[in-house]
Write a protein that holds these residues in place. Structure first.
Motif, short mmCIF file in Angstrom:
data_model
loop_
_atom_site.label_atom_id
_atom_site.label_comp_id
_atom_site.label_asym_id
_atom_site.label_seq_id
_atom_site.Cartn_x
_atom_site.Cartn_y
_atom_site.Cartn_z
N ALA A 350 0.86 -1.18 0.00
CA ALA A 350 0.00 0.00 0.00
C ALA A 350 0.90 1.23 0.00
O ALA A 350 2.08 1.14 0.37
CB ALA A 350 -0.92 0.00 1.21
N VAL A 351 0.35 2.36 -0.40
CA VAL A 351 1.13 3.59 -0.50
C VAL A 351 0.37 4.72 0.18
O VAL A 351 -0.86 4.79 0.12
CB VAL A 351 1.44 3.93 -1.99
N GLY A 391 -4.27 -8.97 5.15
CA GLY A 391 -4.83 -7.73 4.61
C GLY A 391 -4.06 -6.48 4.99
O GLY A 391 -3.56 -6.35 6.11
N LEU A 392 -4.01 -5.53 4.06
CA LEU A 392 -3.34 -4.24 4.28
C LEU A 392 -4.06 -3.18 3.48
O LEU A 392 -4.41 -3.39 2.30
CB LEU A 392 -1.87 -4.34 3.84
N HIS A 393 -4.31 -2.02 4.10
CA HIS A 393 -5.00 -0.93 3.39
C HIS A 393 -4.61 0.40 4.00
O HIS A 393 -4.48 0.53 5.22
CB HIS A 393 -6.52 -1.12 3.48
N LEU A 401 -4.38 0.34 7.98
CA LEU A 401 -5.16 -0.77 8.52
C LEU A 401 -4.50 -2.09 8.12
O LEU A 401 -4.11 -2.26 6.95
CB LEU A 401 -6.59 -0.75 8.00
N VAL A 402 -4.37 -3.01 9.06
CA VAL A 402 -3.84 -4.35 8.77
C VAL A 402 -4.76 -5.38 9.41
O VAL A 402 -5.38 -5.12 10.44
CB VAL A 402 -2.40 -4.53 9.30
N SER A 436 -9.06 -9.84 3.58
CA SER A 436 -8.96 -8.54 2.91
C SER A 436 -9.69 -7.48 3.72
O SER A 436 -10.67 -7.76 4.40
CB SER A 436 -9.52 -8.61 1.49
N VAL A 437 -9.19 -6.25 3.62
CA VAL A 437 -9.80 -5.13 4.33
C VAL A 437 -9.71 -3.89 3.47
O VAL A 437 -8.74 -3.69 2.73
CB VAL A 437 -9.10 -4.90 5.70
N CYS A 438 -10.75 -3.05 3.53
CA CYS A 438 -10.80 -1.83 2.71
C CYS A 438 -11.65 -0.80 3.44
O CYS A 438 -12.64 -1.14 4.08
CB CYS A 438 -11.38 -2.14 1.34
N TYR A 439 -11.26 0.48 3.32
CA TYR A 439 -12.03 1.56 3.92
C TYR A 439 -12.71 2.38 2.84
O TYR A 439 -12.09 2.74 1.83
CB TYR A 439 -11.12 2.47 4.75
N SER A 440 -13.99 2.68 3.04
CA SER A 440 -14.74 3.53 2.12
C SER A 440 -15.01 4.87 2.81
O SER A 440 -15.74 4.92 3.80
CB SER A 440 -16.08 2.88 1.73
#
Length: 462
Positions: A350-351, A391-393, A401-402, A436-440
């Motif tokens: 992730a960046v 997961g990484l985001h 977030l991990v 997996s993890v993701c933020y909206s």
């Protein structure tokens, strides 16, 4: 005057009040005649801080817009629900009075209609008023942060523009010190208000993503949130990328049935309507238009591809043991980092929003690594709660977030990659085998994909 002990410019009054015990306070001509400032490095630092402030401002404005849309939709649903109930009630009344008492009940029903109409109007006004007050309360802190970003950006930008035009050592010295002071203030502000702002989970919902035609249990290896509130998920076992609407119902999908292709990988947002999916040894681009998915171009790689991230026309791709940087056109720029000591040492990537931090996970060692933009290792973080670190985001605001597969945990880590800020989700929240993890930012929610599970979990956060 200048005080090296505090790195502050000061006048005689300041010296008397705040620097009486400082032994190195010197007149400006003497201080300016010392070691010269590296204006090239100062310019780079200034531009980086300006970029972070602008990113922060944009993020706060997006959250303000998102809140407005969310509350407007919430108001509409409440009012529509009341309308349906009233209409249903009136129909029931009319039906029960047909024939026998219709003539006598016509006027009372008409009167009832008018009365309910006024009640409904009052309800709408009351609801809207209450919701607007609630919306204003939630928007207030976001506006404070946004306005602070605008102010700090304005001050630093004008210093940045002025420095090259300043003549004389003393003025150059003053301008550079003012610039450094503003950068320091901005950095402290960003860390306290954005980068290390801790999420608070305040609700959870469960949504089924298995399609009727599918016989295999879902295995969601990647999640990608679109700016319009829709979500893309990669289903490894069913070899499909699925598009979910704002209510998390599957509305479209693409099949990837090639025997040698796998969706046990990653995806990232390129534009509001395009994503890149990493699979095996290639990157598949997918476009989203009118709730339909379509395959676009492919990038063929000379190495495996199990994770992908994107920022400012650059792709960052993991190949199990190395992190590569590519242009969006497909041209390889360089290999930023490599660790061949074991398998899957460079698993996810992730960046940060400004590109000055890169994050990678070492699956075999359960480590989160933080790199500089040139690939230099800056920090390593481990935690017993992150068994099988999958997961990484990184959020649009730079929050990290991990998630660990076993026992099932989501942590928020500081942007420096050195410490845990909070445990957001654990097995007690009903998560199992996290992948997996993701933020909206559109819905202010963390979306979680799991192995051997036909559902995704959505955690509302503030």
């Amino acid at each position: 005057m200048y005080c090296p002990d505090h790195s502050q410019l000061c006048c005689s009054r300041c010296v008397e009040l705040n620097h009486r015990l400082c032994v190195q306070v010197t007149p400006l001509p003497q201080a300016a005649g010392g070691k010269s400032t590296n204006f090239k490095n100062l310019s780079v630092s200034t531009e980086n801080t300006l970029s972070q402030l602008k990113q922060c401002q944009t993020y706060q404005e997006d959250r303000i817009k998102s809140l407005k849309v969310s509350y407007k939709e919430h108001e509409r649903l409440i009012v529509d629900g009341l309308r349906v109930n009233i209409v249903s009630y009136l129909r029931e009344c009319e039906t029960s009075t047909v024939n026998t008492t219709h003539k006598h009940m016509q006027y009372p029903i008409s009167e009832m209609r008018e009365e309910i109409k006024y009640l409904l109007a009052d309800f709408e006004k009351s609801t809207i008023k209450e919701k607007k007050e609630e919306l204003n309360l939630k928007q207030a802190p976001l506006k404070v942060v946004r306005n602070s970003c605008i102010r700090l950006h304005y001050e630093l930008f004008h210093l940045h523009v002025a420095i090259p035009k300043v003549l004389g050592k003393e003025l150059s010295f003053i301008a550079s010190k003012k610039c450094l002071e503003n950068i320091q203030q901005s950095d402290i502000f960003l860390k306290e208000n954005v980068l290390n702002k801790v999420f608070t989970v305040n609700g959870k919902s469960v949504h089924h993503v298995k399609m009727p035609s599918e016989s295999d249990t879902c295995f969601i290896t990647a999640v990608c949130a679109l700016p319009n509130g829709q979500v893309l998920v990669a289903d490894y076992f069913n070899k499909r990328v699925k598009l979910l609407n704002q209510q998390y119902h599957v509305v479209s999908h693409l099949d990837f049935r090639d025997a040698y292709k796998q969706l046990d990988s990653d995806m990232c947002l390129i534009t509001p309507t395009e994503v890149a999916v990493a699979m095996d040894d290639e990157v598949q681009f997918i476009t989203v238009s009118q709730s339909q998915l379509a395959k676009g171009r492919k990038l063929k790689l000379q190495h495996s591809c199990n994770a992908i991230a994107y920022l400012h026309d650059d792709l960052y791709i993991c190949s199990d043991t190395a992190l590569y940087k590519y242009r969006l056109s497909g041209k390889q720029v360089c290999r930023l980092y490599e660790d061949t000591s074991a398998y899957k040492t460079v698993y996810k990537c992730a960046v940060s929003p400004t590109g000055d931090r890169l994050y990678i996970t070492s699956y075999m060692e359960d480590k989160l690594l933080t790199l500089a933009r040139d690939g230099t290792l800056l920090a390593t973080y481990t935690d017993p709660a992150l068994g099988d670190l999958y997961g990484l985001h990184v959020t649009p605001a730079g929050q990290v977030l991990v998630c660990g597969y076993c026992p099932g945990t989501i942590l928020q880590v500081g942007w420096e990659g050195q410490s845990k800020l909070a445990t957001l989700v654990t097995v007690e929240d009903g998560v199992r085998r996290l992948r997996s993890v993701c933020y909206s930012s559109t819905t202010s929610s963390i979306i979680v994909g799991q192995k051997l599970n036909d559902t995704i979990l959505v955690f509302r956060v503030e």
